[in-house]
Structures are given as C-alpha cells and as structure tokens.
Design an enzyme around this catalytic site. Sequence first.
Site, short mmCIF file in Angstrom:
data_model
loop_
_atom_site.label_atom_id
_atom_site.label_comp_id
_atom_site.label_asym_id
_atom_site.label_seq_id
_atom_site.Cartn_x
_atom_site.Cartn_y
_atom_site.Cartn_z
N TYR A 311 41.59 95.28 81.31
CA TYR A 311 40.36 94.48 81.34
C TYR A 311 40.15 93.87 79.96
O TYR A 311 40.45 94.49 78.94
CB TYR A 311 39.14 95.36 81.64
N GLU A 385 13.99 104.25 93.26
CA GLU A 385 14.02 102.98 93.98
C GLU A 385 13.03 101.97 93.42
O GLU A 385 13.28 100.75 93.46
CB GLU A 385 13.74 103.20 95.47
#
Length: 405
Positions: A311, A385
């Site tokens: 990468y 959340e």
Amino acid sequence: MTEKTKSAVNPAQLKKAANDIYPVAVKIRRHLHSHPELSQNEKNTSEYVCSILDEHGIPYTAGVAGYGVVAQIGDVSGGRKCVAIRADMDALPVCEATGLEYASENPGVMHACGHDVHTAILLSTGILLKKLDDEGKLNGAVKLFFQPAEETIGGAAPMIEAGFLKNPDVSAVTALHVDPEYPAGTIVLKYGPMNAATGSFSLTIRGKSCHGAHPDGGIDSIVVSAQVITALQSISSRFMAPTTPVVVTIGAINGGTAGNIIAGEVVMRGTIRALDMDTMANAKNLFTQIAENTAAAYGASAEVDWADDSYPALINDDDVTKAVEDTVDEYLGHEMVRFMPEPSLGADDFAFFTESVKGTYFNLGVTKDGDPVYSLHNEHFAPAEEAMLNGIIIQAASAIKLLED
C-alpha cells in the site's frame, strides 16, 4: 432544470435532515451487523446496498472490482465539480461476543472493525444528498464508493483502476473510520501523513544441510537467519533518523526438518512500513543489501521477494482536511474536533484514493462516557450508534463545502 445556487444549504436545515434520516441509519447498520460477510464475499451486502439506493432513486453501478458499488448524486453541468466519499463493506473472521440483540447471524464472522457503521453512514449521507439534489440545492456531483475487500486484497485499487474517479473527474475524496479511543461523535483529524506505506516480503536464506554432529560440514541457515534478523533491525535504529519511523517485522519463520540436521534453508515472511514512499524505497534497498551481505558473510545466500500487495502511504491533503475541520466547527462546534497526536504505522487502502486525488481520512469517536474501550478487531467491539448522526452530518456537509469552495 432547476437552477442550483451556491450555499443553498444552511446548517440548521442539514442537521434536521440528518436527524430525520438517523433512524434509517440505525436500521441499515443493524441489518449489516447481523449479516456480515468476509472480504471478496460481500454478495448479499452489495445487493442490500443496491436495494437501499434503488429505494431512494440513486443511480449506481454494481459489480465494481468484485462486489463494489459506485453511486452518483447530482451532475457537473455548468462546470461544477465532483467529489467522492468512500465506505468499506467487508467483515472479519471473528466470533462475536457482544451479546447484542442484532449480533452476527453468520458464525465466525463479525463486523469487528466498524465497516457496517461506515456503510450505514454513507448510505444515509447519500439519502440526505439526494433529497438536497431533488430540491435543487446540491451544487455539483457526489460519488459514493461502497468498497469491498479492505481487510485483505485492498479493494480500493481495482475500483480506481476501473475508472470510477473519472467521468466525471473527482476533485476531492473523503472517508471516515470509527475510533474507539475517542468520545462518541467527536471527529478526529490528522494533517499530512496518517497511515504507513507497506511492503510484504518473503526472505529465503540458503545454506548447506549436513549432520548436526558435524556442523563444519555445512552452512547453518538457522544461525545465518538469526544474524540477518538482528542486522535488519539496524535499518530503523542506525540508517534512519530517530524522527523517521520505519518498522521491519519478521512475522513468520520456517526452517529445518529434524533436531539433528543442520538446516539448509530457512524462509521468513514479514512486513516493512514507513510514512512516505521515498523512505519506503530506501528501506527496501537497505533490507535487500543487508540480507544479502550478512548471509554472504557466513557463506550462505539470501533471496528477497517483494509481494504485490503493498500500500502507498496515506497522506491527507491539507486543504481538504481544513475543509472538514471548518465543517465540524460550523456544524458541531470546535469542541468536537480532536487531532491525532502522531501518525499510525498501520495501513489502510484508502491511501490509493489519496494517492490519486486530493483527499482526507478522518476518524469518528464511538465510545460513550463510562463504557469499556474495546479495540478494533475485538470480539466485544460495539460502537455507540448515536455517533453515526455526526458522521452523517460531517460527511454530507463536507461534501457540500468541497463542491462550493
């Protein structure tokens, strides 16, 4: 065509729209969390993403680089710009132990890195931006990249190679990643280098096998390997400045067949990491020279094979990062901004996007006050959340700002 005016969206309108969409984001996230799929197997995940896009009239192309999906909202008529947002979709081979009512229904597979949250936020961002575009308030085009295989082969590169940063050309790209080390809803920024470039290698030491009672008759590849491993650590400690981080890791070593036989061959595998490509190239050259010359000093040979899975370094563009920082200031308040104290030697294939166009990668804090901090890839990882709401707001508002700047 409805005339679209610059800065047609104000923070109050966008935040209200995000709050309206938030319950949808929770529903999407819980579905994805219950049905995780491993890298290169994201078939049902991809189909679910497409179903949400269909439901909201967002055009897309599916089957990109495997199970990837690229959607587009708005257009570039009149010389307007196009920006992009990316989310990764794949899960991990982890047995979930969160006890959540919507825990994984796929034994041995879990969204332990938050990619379910990333995908839910991006779908919700897309729904919000489509609403604004229908109202004539989106000043350009936004591409949504739903990327497969982040955890394994690096699905970003083939999506880019397929040409989806073109037609229309993307001028800037952003992405977010959940971060359990920061309070829920905070936005964590990093100017400049954020993640390392990587290189995977296989290193073979070849000596000469013989009877263990007569080591003088052979060349002990295990002894040679020990010297090579020690010498390789000098790349970081003696060939690089103390302010230039480089990591050389031997993660696997195999050699020998029996306790009374001098091993004729040892094979090692590992990774090398640096924060820029020039340092990486220098470190790779040093690695090969040190391995070959150390082995030769003992009468052995060394062969280095560099894998094709490397990468590039993930380097955030200052202007795009500043645009996100200004967006957080305007929409959430500067108290919600955090800054990474130093780059990570971890890697992320979003680096392929930032290598191709200007971009920035930022983190979203997901730990509520008083909750235990479980790291990414942990079987107990359960992000808050409610952090998704700020994720939607900042992704959408940053895209709008980048189109208008």
